[in-house]
Design a protein around this motif. Structure first.
Motif, PDB file in Angstrom:
ATOM      1  N   ARG A   2      11.708   1.577  11.853  1.00 29.94           N
ATOM      2  CA  ARG A   2      11.815   0.758  13.247  1.00 29.94           C
ATOM      3  C   ARG A   2      10.498   0.061  13.641  1.00 29.94           C
ATOM      4  NH1 ARG A   2      14.079   5.283  13.721  1.00 29.94           N
ATOM      5  NH2 ARG A   2      12.641   5.946  15.328  1.00 29.94           N
ATOM      6  N   SER A   3       9.428   0.860  13.333  1.00 26.04           N
ATOM      7  CA  SER A   3       8.197   0.248  13.810  1.00 26.04           C
ATOM      8  C   SER A   3       7.714  -0.972  13.104  1.00 26.04           C
ATOM      9  CB  SER A   3       6.946   1.411  13.622  1.00 26.04           C
ATOM     10  OG  SER A   3       7.360   2.505  14.311  1.00 26.04           O
ATOM     11  N   GLU A   4       7.214  -1.821  13.811  1.00 27.94           N
ATOM     12  CA  GLU A   4       6.332  -3.025  13.349  1.00 27.94           C
ATOM     13  C   GLU A   4       7.366  -3.759  12.550  1.00 27.94           C
ATOM     14  OE1 GLU A   4       3.533  -4.191  14.455  1.00 27.94           O
ATOM     15  OE2 GLU A   4       2.964  -2.319  15.578  1.00 27.94           O
ATOM     16  N   GLY A   5       8.622  -3.836  12.937  1.00 28.15           N
ATOM     17  CA  GLY A   5       9.677  -4.494  12.178  1.00 28.15           C
ATOM     18  C   GLY A   5       9.787  -4.234  10.960  1.00 28.15           C
ATOM     19  N   GLY A   6       9.624  -2.986  10.500  1.00 21.05           N
ATOM     20  CA  GLY A   6       9.754  -2.520   9.137  1.00 21.05           C
ATOM     21  C   GLY A   6       8.641  -2.451   8.169  1.00 21.05           C
ATOM     22  N   TRP A   7       7.680  -3.127   8.665  1.00 23.06           N
ATOM     23  CA  TRP A   7       6.323  -3.136   7.825  1.00 23.06           C
ATOM     24  C   TRP A   7       5.913  -1.817   7.495  1.00 23.06           C
ATOM     25  CZ3 TRP A   7       5.477  -6.915   4.569  1.00 23.06           C
ATOM     26  CH2 TRP A   7       5.784  -8.009   4.884  1.00 23.06           C
ATOM     27  N   THR A   8       5.928  -0.928   8.360  1.00 23.86           N
ATOM     28  CA  THR A   8       5.208   0.523   8.338  1.00 23.86           C
ATOM     29  C   THR A   8       5.857   1.186   7.266  1.00 23.86           C
ATOM     30  OG1 THR A   8       6.649   1.490   9.991  1.00 23.86           O
ATOM     31  CG2 THR A   8       4.433   0.879  10.466  1.00 23.86           C
ATOM     32  N   MET A   9       7.330   0.761   7.110  1.00 18.79           N
ATOM     33  CA  MET A   9       7.979   1.501   5.782  1.00 18.79           C
ATOM     34  C   MET A   9       7.502   0.801   4.609  1.00 18.79           C
ATOM     35  SD  MET A   9      10.217   3.824   4.747  1.00 18.79           S
ATOM     36  CE  MET A   9      10.453   4.522   6.127  1.00 18.79           C
ATOM     37  N   MET A  10       7.225  -0.515   4.526  1.00 18.57           N
ATOM     38  CA  MET A  10       6.571  -1.006   3.473  1.00 18.57           C
ATOM     39  C   MET A  10       5.061  -0.392   3.093  1.00 18.57           C
ATOM     40  SD  MET A  10       8.733  -3.454   2.145  1.00 18.57           S
ATOM     41  CE  MET A  10       7.959  -4.454   1.182  1.00 18.57           C
ATOM     42  N   ALA A  11       4.565  -0.256   3.875  1.00 18.09           N
ATOM     43  CA  ALA A  11       3.334   0.548   3.681  1.00 18.09           C
ATOM     44  C   ALA A  11       3.404   1.934   3.370  1.00 18.09           C
ATOM     45  CB  ALA A  11       2.610   0.761   5.012  1.00 18.09           C
ATOM     46  N   LEU A  12       4.570   2.640   3.676  1.00 16.48           N
ATOM     47  CA  LEU A  12       4.861   3.978   2.984  1.00 16.48           C
ATOM     48  C   LEU A  12       5.246   3.925   1.565  1.00 16.48           C
ATOM     49  CD1 LEU A  12       5.704   6.910   3.370  1.00 16.48           C
ATOM     50  CD2 LEU A  12       7.783   6.296   4.031  1.00 16.48           C
ATOM     51  N   ILE A  13       6.023   2.801   1.330  1.00 14.87           N
ATOM     52  CA  ILE A  13       6.464   2.597  -0.210  1.00 14.87           C
ATOM     53  C   ILE A  13       5.280   2.253  -0.937  1.00 14.87           C
ATOM     54  CG2 ILE A  13       7.980   1.160  -1.659  1.00 14.87           C
ATOM     55  CD1 ILE A  13       9.941   1.023   0.858  1.00 14.87           C
ATOM     56  N   PHE A  14       4.375   1.488  -0.411  1.00 10.19           N
ATOM     57  CA  PHE A  14       3.154   0.935  -1.261  1.00 10.19           C
ATOM     58  C   PHE A  14       2.478   2.131  -1.541  1.00 10.19           C
ATOM     59  CE2 PHE A  14      -1.236  -0.265  -1.078  1.00 10.19           C
ATOM     60  CZ  PHE A  14      -1.254  -1.183  -2.171  1.00 10.19           C
ATOM     61  N   THR A  15       2.006   3.175  -0.478  1.00  7.71           N
ATOM     62  CA  THR A  15       1.395   4.392  -0.523  1.00  7.71           C
ATOM     63  C   THR A  15       1.624   5.432  -1.751  1.00  7.71           C
ATOM     64  OG1 THR A  15       0.751   4.061   1.805  1.00  7.71           O
ATOM     65  CG2 THR A  15       0.521   6.109   0.508  1.00  7.71           C
ATOM     66  N   LEU A  16       3.256   5.491  -1.608  1.00  8.89           N
ATOM     67  CA  LEU A  16       3.849   6.280  -2.534  1.00  8.89           C
ATOM     68  C   LEU A  16       3.684   5.780  -4.068  1.00  8.89           C
ATOM     69  CD1 LEU A  16       6.951   7.097  -0.979  1.00  8.89           C
ATOM     70  CD2 LEU A  16       5.141   8.612  -1.095  1.00  8.89           C
ATOM     71  N   ILE A  17       3.746   4.463  -4.205  1.00  7.00           N
ATOM     72  CA  ILE A  17       3.461   3.847  -5.411  1.00  7.00           C
ATOM     73  C   ILE A  17       2.102   4.147  -6.042  1.00  7.00           C
ATOM     74  CG2 ILE A  17       3.372   1.575  -6.739  1.00  7.00           C
ATOM     75  CD1 ILE A  17       5.797   0.837  -5.032  1.00  7.00           C
ATOM     76  N   ILE A  18       1.346   3.713  -4.791  1.00  6.22           N
ATOM     77  CA  ILE A  18      -0.327   3.840  -5.551  1.00  6.22           C
ATOM     78  C   ILE A  18      -0.724   5.551  -5.735  1.00  6.22           C
ATOM     79  CG2 ILE A  18      -2.776   3.694  -4.572  1.00  6.22           C
ATOM     80  CD1 ILE A  18      -1.450   1.239  -5.312  1.00  6.22           C
ATOM     81  N   VAL A  19       0.218   6.622  -4.888  1.00  6.03           N
ATOM     82  CA  VAL A  19      -0.378   7.797  -4.935  1.00  6.03           C
ATOM     83  C   VAL A  19       0.304   8.172  -6.522  1.00  6.03           C
ATOM     84  CG1 VAL A  19       0.401  10.065  -4.281  1.00  6.03           C
ATOM     85  CG2 VAL A  19      -0.337   8.313  -2.789  1.00  6.03           C
TER      86      VAL A  19
END
Length: 132
Positions: free
Chosen positions: A85-102
């Motif tokens: 819900r935060s920031e229109g869903g962009w924080t979830m995109m950041a989470l997905i990006f972080t998981l890919i990088i990790v």
């Protein structure tokens, strides 16, 4: 509320009467859950490695890495307040990006360590006898 519905006043935004982006805010309970989970997720790999619990080094390494990924997600959810819900869903995109990088970093690190061990550190029984 202000006369212009597209802009909110600083007073409303500051006092949580905002209808803005819906950013998540932490509570004492949420921080304590995150803290306890981070302690548990740190103690389990330490116990697995230092206690020699599992006979398979490969299984131990996979479990430690898996728990590390879970711990990253716990930190992102409980301390960085990432949700859908935060920031229109962009924080979830950041989470997905972080998981890919990790995932890339973990896989690359294991690949490099494996190949360094296999190609740069060959040691035969005869070589071991000649060691100082």
């Amino acid at each position: 509320m202000s006369a212009n519905p597209t802009h909110e006043s600083a007073h409303d935004a500051h006092h949580a009467h905002s209808d803005g982006h819906g950013a998540g805010h932490g509570s004492f309970r949420g921080y304590m859950i995150g803290f306890v989970l981070s302690i548990i997720l740190t103690a389990i790999p330490f116990w697995l490695v230092m206690g020699g619990v599992l006979d398979s080094k490969l299984l131990t390494a996979v479990l430690v890495m898996g728990i590390g990924v879970v711990q990253i997600v716990v930190h992102m959810v409980y301390f960085l307040h990432m949700n859908t819900r935060s920031e229109g869903g962009w924080t979830m995109m950041a989470l997905i990006f972080t998981l890919i990088i990790v995932g890339i970093a973990l896989a690359g690190s294991l690949w490099v360590m494996h190949h360094l061990n296999a190609n740069m550190m060959p040691m035969t029984h005869e070589m071991m006898k000649n060691m100082p």
